[in-house]
Design a protein around this motif. Structure first.
Motif, PDB file in Angstrom:
ATOM      1  N   THR A  96      -6.119   1.247   4.105  1.00  0.00           N
ATOM      2  CA  THR A  96      -5.390   1.498   2.854  1.00  0.00           C
ATOM      3  C   THR A  96      -4.270   0.471   2.747  1.00  0.00           C
ATOM      4  O   THR A  96      -3.101   0.775   2.963  1.00  0.00           O
ATOM      5  CB  THR A  96      -4.837   2.937   2.833  1.00  0.00           C
ATOM      6  OG1 THR A  96      -5.916   3.849   3.068  1.00  0.00           O
ATOM      7  CG2 THR A  96      -4.211   3.262   1.491  1.00  0.00           C
ATOM      8  N   ALA A  98      -2.257  -1.104   0.652  1.00  0.00           N
ATOM      9  CA  ALA A  98      -1.670  -1.156  -0.691  1.00  0.00           C
ATOM     10  C   ALA A  98      -0.478  -2.102  -0.795  1.00  0.00           C
ATOM     11  O   ALA A  98      -0.233  -2.680  -1.857  1.00  0.00           O
ATOM     12  CB  ALA A  98      -1.257   0.249  -1.122  1.00  0.00           C
ATOM     13  N   ASN A 242       1.118  12.743  -1.207  1.00  0.00           N
ATOM     14  CA  ASN A 242      -0.222  12.728  -1.791  1.00  0.00           C
ATOM     15  C   ASN A 242      -1.263  13.107  -0.751  1.00  0.00           C
ATOM     16  O   ASN A 242      -1.099  12.844   0.438  1.00  0.00           O
ATOM     17  CB  ASN A 242      -0.524  11.345  -2.376  1.00  0.00           C
ATOM     18  CG  ASN A 242      -0.309  10.232  -1.366  1.00  0.00           C
ATOM     19  OD1 ASN A 242      -1.204   9.896  -0.605  1.00  0.00           O
ATOM     20  ND2 ASN A 242       0.905   9.664  -1.332  1.00  0.00           N
ATOM     21  N   GLN A 244      -4.751  12.660   1.071  1.00  0.00           N
ATOM     22  CA  GLN A 244      -5.673  11.562   1.321  1.00  0.00           C
ATOM     23  C   GLN A 244      -6.639  11.987   2.421  1.00  0.00           C
ATOM     24  O   GLN A 244      -6.234  12.262   3.547  1.00  0.00           O
ATOM     25  CB  GLN A 244      -4.910  10.296   1.720  1.00  0.00           C
ATOM     26  CG  GLN A 244      -5.745   9.044   1.599  1.00  0.00           C
ATOM     27  CD  GLN A 244      -4.905   7.774   1.641  1.00  0.00           C
ATOM     28  OE1 GLN A 244      -3.691   7.802   1.528  1.00  0.00           O
ATOM     29  NE2 GLN A 244      -5.569   6.645   1.813  1.00  0.00           N
ATOM     30  N   ALA A 248      -8.520   4.508   1.312  1.00  0.00           N
ATOM     31  CA  ALA A 248      -8.607   4.134  -0.102  1.00  0.00           C
ATOM     32  C   ALA A 248      -9.492   2.911  -0.293  1.00  0.00           C
ATOM     33  O   ALA A 248     -10.104   2.732  -1.348  1.00  0.00           O
ATOM     34  CB  ALA A 248      -7.212   3.868  -0.664  1.00  0.00           C
ATOM     35  N   SER A 272     -12.211  -1.927  -4.719  1.00  0.00           N
ATOM     36  CA  SER A 272     -12.063  -0.485  -4.524  1.00  0.00           C
ATOM     37  C   SER A 272     -11.195   0.104  -5.636  1.00  0.00           C
ATOM     38  O   SER A 272     -10.015  -0.230  -5.759  1.00  0.00           O
ATOM     39  CB  SER A 272     -11.411  -0.198  -3.164  1.00  0.00           C
ATOM     40  OG  SER A 272     -10.972   1.145  -3.102  1.00  0.00           O
ATOM     41  N   ASP A 274     -10.233   3.195  -5.789  1.00  0.00           N
ATOM     42  CA  ASP A 274      -9.247   4.091  -5.172  1.00  0.00           C
ATOM     43  C   ASP A 274      -8.021   3.315  -4.702  1.00  0.00           C
ATOM     44  O   ASP A 274      -6.878   3.752  -4.893  1.00  0.00           O
ATOM     45  CB  ASP A 274      -9.864   4.828  -3.979  1.00  0.00           C
ATOM     46  CG  ASP A 274     -10.872   5.888  -4.401  1.00  0.00           C
ATOM     47  OD1 ASP A 274     -10.913   6.223  -5.599  1.00  0.00           O
ATOM     48  OD2 ASP A 274     -11.617   6.377  -3.530  1.00  0.00           O
ATOM     49  N   LEU A 275      -8.243   2.160  -4.078  1.00  0.00           N
ATOM     50  CA  LEU A 275      -7.124   1.340  -3.610  1.00  0.00           C
ATOM     51  C   LEU A 275      -6.329   0.801  -4.795  1.00  0.00           C
ATOM     52  O   LEU A 275      -5.097   0.749  -4.758  1.00  0.00           O
ATOM     53  CB  LEU A 275      -7.645   0.189  -2.745  1.00  0.00           C
ATOM     54  CG  LEU A 275      -6.581  -0.732  -2.143  1.00  0.00           C
ATOM     55  CD1 LEU A 275      -5.617   0.045  -1.254  1.00  0.00           C
ATOM     56  CD2 LEU A 275      -7.242  -1.871  -1.355  1.00  0.00           C
ATOM     57  N   LYS A 278      -4.175   3.738  -6.246  1.00  0.00           N
ATOM     58  CA  LYS A 278      -3.026   4.046  -5.387  1.00  0.00           C
ATOM     59  C   LYS A 278      -1.961   2.956  -5.498  1.00  0.00           C
ATOM     60  O   LYS A 278      -0.762   3.248  -5.576  1.00  0.00           O
ATOM     61  CB  LYS A 278      -3.488   4.182  -3.933  1.00  0.00           C
ATOM     62  CG  LYS A 278      -2.378   4.598  -2.962  1.00  0.00           C
ATOM     63  CD  LYS A 278      -2.918   4.755  -1.553  1.00  0.00           C
ATOM     64  CE  LYS A 278      -1.828   5.216  -0.593  1.00  0.00           C
ATOM     65  NZ  LYS A 278      -1.462   6.632  -0.784  1.00  0.00           N
ATOM     66  N   SER A 279      -2.387   1.701  -5.531  1.00  0.00           N
ATOM     67  CA  SER A 279      -1.443   0.580  -5.580  1.00  0.00           C
ATOM     68  C   SER A 279      -0.673   0.554  -6.899  1.00  0.00           C
ATOM     69  O   SER A 279       0.547   0.346  -6.915  1.00  0.00           O
ATOM     70  CB  SER A 279      -2.188  -0.739  -5.378  1.00  0.00           C
ATOM     71  OG  SER A 279      -2.839  -0.763  -4.127  1.00  0.00           O
ATOM     72  N   ARG A 382     -18.775   7.397   0.630  1.00  0.00           N
ATOM     73  CA  ARG A 382     -17.508   7.980   0.194  1.00  0.00           C
ATOM     74  C   ARG A 382     -17.631   9.499   0.124  1.00  0.00           C
ATOM     75  O   ARG A 382     -18.730  10.052   0.006  1.00  0.00           O
ATOM     76  CB  ARG A 382     -17.113   7.453  -1.197  1.00  0.00           C
ATOM     77  CG  ARG A 382     -17.110   5.950  -1.356  1.00  0.00           C
ATOM     78  CD  ARG A 382     -16.082   5.269  -0.498  1.00  0.00           C
ATOM     79  NE  ARG A 382     -14.717   5.466  -0.967  1.00  0.00           N
ATOM     80  CZ  ARG A 382     -13.645   4.975  -0.343  1.00  0.00           C
ATOM     81  NH1 ARG A 382     -13.782   4.301   0.775  1.00  0.00           N
ATOM     82  NH2 ARG A 382     -12.438   5.184  -0.821  1.00  0.00           N
TER      83      ARG A 382
END
Length: 421
Positions: A96, A98, A242, A244, A248, A272, A274-275, A278-279, A382
Motif C-alpha cells: 500500500t 500511497a 479506515n 483495510q 490496496a 490499482s 484501490d490504491l 486511498k491516495s 482480490r
C-alpha cells in the motif's frame, strides 16, 4: 567530558531500570536515554530493555512528550518556513505505497511536504525502500532542505539525515522481531514530524484482522493519544481511521510496490483503483489542512483528483526523482522484476473470502524483500472475486532459485487467500 559522558550513561541505565519496574521518566531521564542511544553509549541489550518497557508499563502523556522532545533534541532538524505538511501511516499493511502518490499531489498544489520515510519494519517494504528503486534516498540534511525549498518536497530515508537518530537505533533492534508498541510508534512518528518542521499532518490508521491495530477501540485510543501529544508541539493532526482487509495495490516488495505507485501517477489502464482511491482521499485530507491554514476555499478532493489525472502529480514526481539523483525520464516497463518466478494457482473454484496479510509479509520476506528489491510478489486475486480452479492467485518473484523453492514450499501451509466454495 568523560565524567559528563559517564554521568549521562549512568542516568540512562538507571532510568531504564526504574521504568521496567513502573516508575515515570522525567525529561532529564528521557534526554539521557536518547543521547546514549544516538551516540552509541549503550549496547543493544539496553535498547531492547527500553523497548520492552514500552510494552510492559506504557507511558504517560508527559513521558510521551518528554521522550519525543528528547529524541528530537538529540538529532538534527529541518528549518523550513511557511506551510509544511505531511502524511504518515502507522503501517502494518504490505503493498500500500500511497505516500509516493500523495507527496507529489500535495507539492503540485504548492505546499511543502518533506517526506522522511523509514525502511521496512513490519512489512516487506517501506517507502524509502521503494523510492530507492528510482532514486537515492540516503541524502544529507542540507541537500534535502535545499531540494524541498526548490521543488516543495522530497521522499527520502530519515535514517541518513541525522534527525531523531535514537529512533533508528531502536528500530534496528526491534526489526528482527517485527514489532513496535503503540507508545513507541507515537514517539517515533512525532519526533520525525517535529524535526521536519511539519505543522499539519494526516495520520493514516488502517484497522483490520491482520493489521498492526486490529480493533477500532484501539485505533481511537491511539488517535487520541497521538493528537494530544502532537498539539503540545503545535502540530494539527487529522486522523483517518479506515478498515483495510487486503493490500490496496497488487505488488508486494520494493520494485513491485514502486510499479504500483508509478502506474497510478501515470494513470495507466492497469493501475490499482484501490490504491488510487486511498491516495486521493488521503491527499485531499492533507490539502484540507493546508487550505485552511492558507485561507483557501477550494474543494480539496477535486484539486487532488485534478492534479493526479492531469499529469501534474506525475510531473512533480519526476522532479523529485531527478532532484534526488535519479533518472527523471524513467520508463515504468523498465523497472526490473526477479528472474525466477512461480505462479500460484487456485486449487479449486471459489470466492476469495479472506486475505492473510501476515502470510503475505512472511512469504515476501522469504523471497528476499526488502533487502533484495527484486524479491516479492504480485497479487492477481482480490477480496470478493470469484475464482476458478487453476486461475492465477499470485506470482512470486526473486533472483534466487533457492528462495523461490522455499517460498513455494512454505505457501502450502501459509496460504495467502481463503477460497470459500
Amino acid at each position: 567530558m568523560k565524567n559528563m559522558n559517564n554521568t549521562s550513561r549512568i542516568r540512562a541505565i538507571d532510568a531504564i531500570k526504574r521504568k521496567l519496574v513502573g516508575h515515570e521518566l522525567s525529561y532529564e531521564d528521557s534526554y539521557a536515554i536518547m543521547h546514549e542511544f544516538s551516540t552509541g553509549g549503550l549496547t543493544d541489550i539496553f535498547v531492547a530493555y527500553f523497548a520492552a518497557a514500552s510494552f510492559s508499563a506504557g507511558y504517560t502523556d508527559d513521558e510521551l512528550y518528554n521522550l519525543t522532545k528528547a529524541m528530537v533534541e538529540t538529532g538534527k532538524k529541518f528549518t523550513l518556513k511557511g506551510i509544511v505538511a505531511d502524511k504518515h501511516s502507522i503501517g502494518g499493511m504490505p503493498g500500500t505505497r500511497a505516500s509516493m502518490i500523495i507527496v507529489p499531489i500535495v507539492a503540485a498544489a504548492g505546499y511543502q511536504i518533506p517526506k522522511t520515510s523509514s525502511r521496512a519494519i513490519t512489512t516487506p517494504a517501506g517507502t524509502a525502500d521503494c523510492m530507492e528503486v528510482l532514486a537515492p534516498v540516503a541524502i544529507e540534511l542540507e541537500k534535502a532542505q535545499a531540494i524541498v525549498e526548490r521543488i516543495g518536497c522530497c521522499i527520502i530515508w530519515g535514517g541518513h539525515l541525522g534527525i531523531a537518530p535514537a529512533d533508528d537505533v531502536i528500530i534496528r533492534v526491534e526489526e528482527p522481531l517485527s514489532f513496535e508498541s503503540y507508545d513507541k510508534v507515537i514517539i517515533s512518528i512525532l519526533a520525525k514530524k517535529v524535526a521536519a518542521s511539519s505543522k499539519y499532518m494526516v495520520l493514516d490508521i488502517p484497522v483490520g484482522p491482520s493489521m498492526k491495530i486490529r480493533l477500532v477501540k484501539d485505533a481511537l485510543r491511539f488517535r487520541d493519544a497521538f493528537t494530544r501529544i502532537a498539539q503540545r508541539f503545535g502540530i494539527r493532526v487529522k486522523a483517518d481511521i479506515n478498515f483495510q482487509y487486503e493490500p490496496a495495490g497488487f505488488g508486494i516488495g520494493p520494485n513491485y510496490e514502486t510499479i504500483d505507485a508509478v502506474k497510478v501517477l501515470a494513470q495507466t489502464p492497469d493501475r490499482s483503483s484501490d490504491l488510487e482511491f486511498k491516495s486521493i482521499k488521503l491527499a485531499s485530507e492533507v490539502l484540507d489542512l493546508c487550505f485552511a491554514a492558507d485561507h483557501r476555499a477550494d474543494d480539496s478532493l477535486l484539486v487532488a483528483e485534478y492534479l493526479l489525472k492531469s499529469g501534474a502529480a506525475m510531473k512533480k514526481f519526476r522532479e523529485i526523482v531527478k532532484a534526488q539523483g535519479g533518472d527523471g525520464d524513467f520508463v515504468i516497463d523498465r523497472i526490473s522484476v526477479g528472474n525466477n518466478k512461480k505462479e500460484i494457482l487456485a486449487p479449486h473454484d471459489g470466492v476469495v473470502s479472506g486475505v492473510n496479510n501476515f502470510n503475505i509479509t512472511s512469504l515476501a520476506r522469504l523471497l528476499g524483500a526488502p533487502s533484495d528489491k527484486l524479491g516479492g510478489m504480485v497479487l492477481q486475486a482480490r477480496m470478493g472475486q470469484r475464482i476458478k480452479k487453476h486461475d492465477i492467485l499470485l506470482t512470486m518473484y526473486t533472483n534466487s532459485a533457492d528462495k523461490l523453492r522455499e517460498a513455494v514450499d512454505t505457501y502450502t501451509h501459509m496460504p495467502v487467500f481463503e477460497l470459500q466454495v
